[in-house]
Design an enzyme around this catalytic site. Structure first.
Site, PDB file in Angstrom:
ATOM      1  N   ASP A 100      44.207  31.978  18.829  1.00 20.85           N
ATOM      2  CA  ASP A 100      43.338  32.009  17.647  1.00 20.85           C
ATOM      3  C   ASP A 100      44.151  32.573  16.491  1.00 20.85           C
ATOM      4  OD1 ASP A 100      39.982  31.798  17.437  1.00 20.85           O
ATOM      5  OD2 ASP A 100      40.958  32.862  15.777  1.00 20.85           O
ATOM      6  N   SER A 101      43.768  32.203  15.269  1.00 15.92           N
ATOM      7  CA  SER A 101      44.493  32.729  14.112  1.00 15.92           C
ATOM      8  C   SER A 101      43.953  34.097  13.702  1.00 15.92           C
ATOM      9  CB  SER A 101      44.377  31.747  12.947  1.00 15.92           C
ATOM     10  OG  SER A 101      43.020  31.481  12.685  1.00 15.92           O
TER      11      SER A 101
ATOM     12  N   ARG B 209      30.401  25.071  27.745  1.00 17.94           N
ATOM     13  CA  ARG B 209      31.256  26.023  28.477  1.00 17.94           C
ATOM     14  C   ARG B 209      31.007  25.898  29.980  1.00 17.94           C
ATOM     15  NH1 ARG B 209      30.763  29.438  23.581  1.00 17.94           N
ATOM     16  NH2 ARG B 209      28.740  30.213  24.231  1.00 17.94           N
TER      17      ARG B 209
ATOM     18  N   ASP C 141      38.528  23.625  20.239  1.00 20.71           N
ATOM     19  CA  ASP C 141      37.222  23.851  19.606  1.00 20.71           C
ATOM     20  C   ASP C 141      37.419  24.428  18.204  1.00 20.71           C
ATOM     21  OD1 ASP C 141      34.521  24.154  19.158  1.00 20.71           O
ATOM     22  OD2 ASP C 141      34.361  26.029  20.286  1.00 20.71           O
TER      23      ASP C 141
ATOM     24  N   ASN D 116      48.591  29.992  14.083  1.00 14.04           N
ATOM     25  CA  ASN D 116      47.968  28.757  13.634  1.00 14.04           C
ATOM     26  C   ASN D 116      48.084  27.724  14.757  1.00 14.04           C
ATOM     27  OD1 ASN D 116      47.371  26.273  12.512  1.00 14.04           O
ATOM     28  ND2 ASN D 116      48.342  26.758  10.555  1.00 14.04           N
ATOM     29  N   ALA D 117      46.968  27.224  15.203  1.00 13.51           N
ATOM     30  CA  ALA D 117      46.969  26.315  16.358  1.00 13.51           C
ATOM     31  C   ALA D 117      47.859  25.097  16.124  1.00 13.51           C
ATOM     32  CB  ALA D 117      45.545  25.884  16.679  1.00 13.51           C
TER      33      ALA D 117
ATOM     34  N   PHE E  17      41.714  27.810  19.578  1.00  7.97           N
ATOM     35  CA  PHE E  17      40.586  28.191  18.724  1.00  7.97           C
ATOM     36  C   PHE E  17      39.563  28.938  19.608  1.00  7.97           C
ATOM     37  CE2 PHE E  17      42.305  24.110  17.347  1.00  7.97           C
ATOM     38  CZ  PHE E  17      42.601  24.321  16.003  1.00  7.97           C
TER      39      PHE E  17
ATOM     40  N   CYS F 145      32.841  20.153  15.011  1.00  3.83           N
ATOM     41  CA  CYS F 145      31.529  20.647  14.573  1.00  3.83           C
ATOM     42  C   CYS F 145      31.303  20.340  13.098  1.00  3.83           C
ATOM     43  CB  CYS F 145      31.365  22.132  14.882  1.00  3.83           C
ATOM     44  SG  CYS F 145      32.610  23.176  14.153  1.00  3.83           S
TER      45      CYS F 145
END
Ligand code: SAH
Length: 385
Positions: A240-241, A202, A289, A268-269, A218, A329
């Site tokens: 974001d969802s 960040r 992310d 939904n992205a 996200f 990730c």
């Protein structure tokens, strides 16, 4: 204490410095045992290899805690946690919010401990660690005499390991990260409260933000967007969802006086990125992310398609000279594969990008060379040339 006898040849991974024993590698279990208790591990010839908690239920039936002939007890946990704290002190990693213990990488496989201000948050990821909570709590009480201790179990790990997931001692704390303040509801939301593994990233990404319009896809609680805006980004769109995540993001933006320059959108992205592109929206900085697209090795191909799609769309949303900060990730997607995926996305998009940086997880989530799984977060900073 019971003795776990390995099949011939099954000691190879342990001898290479990796602590896991799979259920299928066990030849025999001698003596009285109970799930979640420590056992001694020996090879097929009876040579001692170490001790770890045993659980017959998951595929990984035992993770070595020590390679010495020593008791696994309260004093053991205190030594290990003190060493974990010592590493972070020496490396100047102590902040208001940081990870104190990262499982295998801190010699305590199955245990995560994060610190938020005065509070410690424990996340046991194995039955053995769940059983060891009294020792862990006592050790933390010795290291941090006054702070509250909460427990935030991961429901997936609890199901695999066979214990009842619990969340205890939930509370709100406010922590400073760089130039921003974040409210964290311990015991609610995702992870133990914040995505601490992205702390360094960040800061790196925020340094690229001044004057730019930012898309934080996200976004969870909006930590990337807050840091970018604080560093001088013109405006930010947060995506974001989860309504709960966005409520937290709104709160964090307000806490830092940034809400006037931010817009939040739930969705939904995959759809939203496409919609932004067709509306000809462009950004100077795009952050991607996402959550892990796979937790299983067999699903890597499908995950790769997902990563490629969002990266393709993210690149197309950049204005000339724009920057994409993109992450994975999933520990099944190593850095080289992630780079291949992003290369394909850039190729398909017909966009030439320069690699400004290759990123990993913050250093309070150390990586053990002999335990590749301890490294799971990988990222790239790409700039349109
Ligand atoms: N960048 C954040 C962490 C992101 S975690 C930080 O630095 O703190 C991943 C986030 O993606 C979660 O908040 C989750 O709610 C969200 N998410 C998961 N699937 C999604 C989807 N398909 N579209 C949009 N958001 C999604």
């Amino acid at each position: 204490m019971a003795t776990l006898v390995l099949k011939p040849g099954s000691d190879r991974r342990l001898r290479s410095g990796h602590p896991w024993v799979y259920r299928t590698e066990i030849a025999d279990l001698k003596g009285d045992w109970s799930a979640g208790e420590a056992v001694s591990v020996v090879d097929a010839h009876g040579h001692f290899l170490g001790r770890g908690f045993y659980n017959p239920r998951p595929a990984i039936a035992c993770r070595l805690l020590t390679r010495r002939d020593e008791p696994v007890d309260g004093a053991f946990f205190l030594r290990r946690l003190r060493a974990a704290l010592g590493y972070r002190q020496a490396a100047s990693l102590i902040a208001e919010a940081y990870r104190l213990c990262w499982s295998e990488a801190d010699g305590l496989p199955g245990l995560v401990v994060d610190r938020y201000g005065p509070a410690s948050v424990i996340q046991p990821l194995t039955l053995g660690m769940e059983r060891a909570l009294p020792w862990i709590t006592e050790a933390l009480g010795r290291l941090f005499p006054r702070g509250p201790i909460c427990r935030v179990d991961d429901p997936t790990a609890a199901r695999i390991e066979g214990f009842e997931p619990r969340r205890e001692g939930g509370m709100e704390v406010m922590v400073v990260e760089g130039e921003c303040r974040f409210t964290v509801s311990l015991g609610a939301g995702q992870k133990t409260g914040l995505y601490l593994d992205q702390r360094d990233n960040r800061r790196i990404v925020a340094a690229l933000a001044p004057g730019r319009r930012v898309l934080d896809a996200f976004c969870y609680m909006g930590a990337f967007a807050c840091q970018a805006l604080k560093a001088g980004a013109g405006e930010a769109l947060l995506l974001d969802s989860s309504a709960e995540a966005l409520a937290g993001a709104r709160r964090n933006l307000a806490l830092n006086g940034l809400e006037a320059r931010a817009e939040l959108r739930q969705g939904n992205a995959f759809d939203e990125l496409r919609a932004l592109e067709s509306r000809r929206q462009r950004f100077g900085l795009v952050v991607l992310d996402p959550p892990p697209f796979t937790r299983r090795k067999e699903a890597v191909e499908a995950a790769a398609r997902g990563y490629k799609e969002i990266n393709l769309r993210g690149l197309r949303l950049l204005e000339p000279g724009g920057v994409l900060a993109t992450f994975s990730c999933s520990h099944h997607v190593p850095p080289a594969l992630f780079e291949d995926i992003c290369r394909e996305a850039a190729g398909d998009a017909g966009i030439a990008v320069r690699v400004l940086g290759r990123l990993g997880q913050s250093r309070d989530h150390p990586v053990l060379l002999t335990v590749p799984e301890s490294r799971y977060l990988t990222g790239l900073v790409l700039e349109i040339v």
